[in-house]
Design a protein around this motif. Structure first.
Motif, PDB file in Angstrom:
ATOM      1  N   ARG A  26       0.823  -1.218   0.000  1.00 19.32           N
ATOM      2  CA  ARG A  26       0.000   0.000   0.000  1.00 19.32           C
ATOM      3  C   ARG A  26       0.854   1.264   0.000  1.00 19.32           C
ATOM      4  NH1 ARG A  26      -2.950  -2.936   4.038  1.00 19.32           N
ATOM      5  NH2 ARG A  26      -4.483  -4.176   2.966  1.00 19.32           N
ATOM      6  N   LEU A  27       2.070   1.157   0.526  1.00 18.25           N
ATOM      7  CA  LEU A  27       2.967   2.321   0.510  1.00 18.25           C
ATOM      8  C   LEU A  27       3.304   2.746  -0.917  1.00 18.25           C
ATOM      9  CD1 LEU A  27       5.462   1.341   3.345  1.00 18.25           C
ATOM     10  CD2 LEU A  27       3.628   3.044   3.451  1.00 18.25           C
ATOM     11  N   ALA A  28       3.282   1.800  -1.844  1.00 20.57           N
ATOM     12  CA  ALA A  28       3.607   2.083  -3.241  1.00 20.57           C
ATOM     13  C   ALA A  28       2.370   2.499  -4.034  1.00 20.57           C
ATOM     14  CB  ALA A  28       4.259   0.872  -3.887  1.00 20.57           C
ATOM     15  N   MET A  29       1.247   2.691  -3.350  1.00 26.42           N
ATOM     16  CA  MET A  29       0.018   3.103  -4.022  1.00 26.42           C
ATOM     17  C   MET A  29      -0.558   4.347  -3.340  1.00 26.42           C
ATOM     18  SD  MET A  29      -1.666  -0.581  -4.792  1.00 26.42           S
ATOM     19  CE  MET A  29      -1.017  -1.487  -3.403  1.00 26.42           C
ATOM     20  N   PRO A  30       0.107   5.465  -3.498  1.00 25.41           N
ATOM     21  CA  PRO A  30      -0.346   6.691  -2.839  1.00 25.41           C
ATOM     22  C   PRO A  30      -1.699   7.156  -3.371  1.00 25.41           C
ATOM     23  CG  PRO A  30       1.431   7.161  -4.372  1.00 25.41           C
ATOM     24  CD  PRO A  30       1.295   5.669  -4.312  1.00 25.41           C
ATOM     25  N   ARG A  31      -2.441   7.863  -2.515  1.00 33.12           N
ATOM     26  CA  ARG A  31      -3.800   8.277  -2.866  1.00 33.12           C
ATOM     27  C   ARG A  31      -3.921   9.743  -3.266  1.00 33.12           C
ATOM     28  NH1 ARG A  31      -8.001   4.694  -0.947  1.00 33.12           N
ATOM     29  NH2 ARG A  31      -7.033   2.866  -0.051  1.00 33.12           N
ATOM     30  N   PHE A  72       6.343   9.698  -3.555  1.00 30.19           N
ATOM     31  CA  PHE A  72       6.718   8.329  -3.935  1.00 30.19           C
ATOM     32  C   PHE A  72       7.706   8.350  -5.097  1.00 30.19           C
ATOM     33  CE2 PHE A  72       5.934   4.658  -6.730  1.00 30.19           C
ATOM     34  CZ  PHE A  72       6.319   3.639  -5.877  1.00 30.19           C
ATOM     35  N   HIS A  73       7.433   9.172  -6.112  1.00 29.74           N
ATOM     36  CA  HIS A  73       8.334   9.274  -7.259  1.00 29.74           C
ATOM     37  C   HIS A  73       9.709   9.802  -6.828  1.00 29.74           C
ATOM     38  CE1 HIS A  73       4.844   9.393 -10.380  1.00 29.74           C
ATOM     39  NE2 HIS A  73       5.135   8.178  -9.985  1.00 29.74           N
ATOM     40  N   ALA A  74       9.724  10.779  -5.944  1.00 26.25           N
ATOM     41  CA  ALA A  74      10.999  11.354  -5.494  1.00 26.25           C
ATOM     42  C   ALA A  74      11.821  10.327  -4.713  1.00 26.25           C
ATOM     43  CB  ALA A  74      10.734  12.591  -4.632  1.00 26.25           C
ATOM     44  N   VAL A  75      11.189   9.610  -3.811  1.00 24.62           N
ATOM     45  CA  VAL A  75      11.894   8.598  -3.015  1.00 24.62           C
ATOM     46  C   VAL A  75      12.401   7.465  -3.911  1.00 24.62           C
ATOM     47  CG1 VAL A  75      11.585   6.815  -1.238  1.00 24.62           C
ATOM     48  CG2 VAL A  75      10.725   9.138  -0.858  1.00 24.62           C
ATOM     49  N   THR A  76      11.565   7.032  -4.860  1.00 21.06           N
ATOM     50  CA  THR A  76      11.952   5.970  -5.784  1.00 21.06           C
ATOM     51  C   THR A  76      13.136   6.407  -6.642  1.00 21.06           C
ATOM     52  OG1 THR A  76       9.687   5.162  -5.828  1.00 21.06           O
ATOM     53  CG2 THR A  76      11.131   4.428  -7.599  1.00 21.06           C
ATOM     54  N   ALA A  77      13.087   7.634  -7.158  1.00 22.00           N
ATOM     55  CA  ALA A  77      14.185   8.149  -7.979  1.00 22.00           C
ATOM     56  C   ALA A  77      15.477   8.226  -7.167  1.00 22.00           C
ATOM     57  CB  ALA A  77      13.821   9.521  -8.538  1.00 22.00           C
ATOM     58  N   VAL A 110      20.227   1.686  -4.418  1.00 24.78           N
ATOM     59  CA  VAL A 110      19.769   0.918  -3.257  1.00 24.78           C
ATOM     60  C   VAL A 110      19.376  -0.514  -3.635  1.00 24.78           C
ATOM     61  CG1 VAL A 110      17.985   0.780  -1.474  1.00 24.78           C
ATOM     62  CG2 VAL A 110      19.147   2.957  -1.919  1.00 24.78           C
ATOM     63  N   PRO A 111      18.623  -0.736  -4.736  1.00 22.49           N
ATOM     64  CA  PRO A 111      18.287  -2.129  -5.071  1.00 22.49           C
ATOM     65  C   PRO A 111      19.517  -3.007  -5.289  1.00 22.49           C
ATOM     66  CG  PRO A 111      16.876  -0.631  -6.294  1.00 22.49           C
ATOM     67  CD  PRO A 111      17.943   0.203  -5.626  1.00 22.49           C
ATOM     68  N   GLU A 112      20.550  -2.467  -5.927  1.00 19.04           N
ATOM     69  CA  GLU A 112      21.780  -3.232  -6.149  1.00 19.04           C
ATOM     70  C   GLU A 112      22.476  -3.553  -4.827  1.00 19.04           C
ATOM     71  OE1 GLU A 112      24.318  -1.245  -8.983  1.00 19.04           O
ATOM     72  OE2 GLU A 112      22.574  -0.749 -10.221  1.00 19.04           O
ATOM     73  N   LEU A 113      22.498  -2.595  -3.913  1.00 17.42           N
ATOM     74  CA  LEU A 113      23.131  -2.823  -2.607  1.00 17.42           C
ATOM     75  C   LEU A 113      22.389  -3.889  -1.814  1.00 17.42           C
ATOM     76  CD1 LEU A 113      23.885   0.876  -1.591  1.00 17.42           C
ATOM     77  CD2 LEU A 113      25.549  -0.882  -2.222  1.00 17.42           C
ATOM     78  N   VAL A 114      21.066  -3.832  -1.845  1.00 16.36           N
ATOM     79  CA  VAL A 114      20.275  -4.832  -1.135  1.00 16.36           C
ATOM     80  C   VAL A 114      20.535  -6.211  -1.719  1.00 16.36           C
ATOM     81  CG1 VAL A 114      17.921  -5.631  -0.694  1.00 16.36           C
ATOM     82  CG2 VAL A 114      18.492  -3.212  -0.392  1.00 16.36           C
ATOM     83  N   ALA A 115      20.529  -6.317  -3.052  1.00 12.45           N
ATOM     84  CA  ALA A 115      20.771  -7.610  -3.702  1.00 12.45           C
ATOM     85  C   ALA A 115      22.171  -8.136  -3.372  1.00 12.45           C
ATOM     86  CB  ALA A 115      20.593  -7.486  -5.214  1.00 12.45           C
ATOM     87  N   ARG A 116      23.153  -7.273  -3.377  1.00 11.64           N
ATOM     88  CA  ARG A 116      24.527  -7.688  -3.122  1.00 11.64           C
ATOM     89  C   ARG A 116      24.716  -8.207  -1.694  1.00 11.64           C
ATOM     90  NH1 ARG A 116      27.774  -3.015  -4.061  1.00 11.64           N
ATOM     91  NH2 ARG A 116      27.147  -3.276  -6.207  1.00 11.64           N
TER      92      ARG A 116
END
Length: 147
Positions: free
Chosen positions: A92-97, A105-110, A117-123
């Motif tokens: 639900r956090l990824a579905m803002p109203r 959401f767009h700013a945080v994702t960018a 961050v996704p690469e660091l988490v995967a690593r």
């Protein structure tokens, strides 16, 4: 929707069924066991499912009900593990109203992408997705009687 300058919509679903086959028809990939678009397991789940189904068809091609039942039995623990990782309340956090929430959401994702961050988490992940489930050995037979 027709009159707004900016429309935002997202539907998130999770497919859960008791069986992935009936008669001579089998569901595979997202049609059988989509965890969610946010799970990151769509391609992996589809490839693992295709591998298991091909192995079962190779081993029991003369007996389709047995092959399809084996596909379900072997793959079900893997699918259960990847589906359990999806937490609806977090999605639900990824579905803002509101417009402000969409912008945030767009700013945080960018920012997360810019900081890789996704690469660091995967690593730094300690285990593969899907838990301790192991890909079964599905040797291809040298020859198979085809009725």
């Amino acid at each position: 929707m027709r009159h707004t300058e900016s429309f935002y919509s997202q539907e998130v679903v999770q497919v859960r069924t008791d069986t992935w086959s009936r008669g001579r028809v089998a569901l595979v990939g997202d049609a059988a066991h989509c965890a969610s678009p946010y799970s990151g397991m769509g391609t992996s789940g589809g490839l693992v499912g295709a591998y298991v189904l091909a192995g079962r068809l190779n081993r029991h091609g003369h007996d389709l009900p047995t092959a399809l039942a084996g596909y379900d039995t072997v793959l079900r623990p893997f699918v259960d593990a990847i589906q359990a990782e999806v937490k609806p309340h977090l999605l639900r956090l990824a579905m803002p109203r509101s417009r402000r929430a969409v912008d945030a959401f767009h700013a945080v994702t960018a920012l997360a992408c810019r900081l890789r961050v996704p690469e660091l988490v995967a690593r730094h992940s300690k285990e593969d997705r899907g838990g301790d489930w192991q890909l079964p050995d599905m040797p291809v037979s040298a020859h198979r009687d085809v009725p």
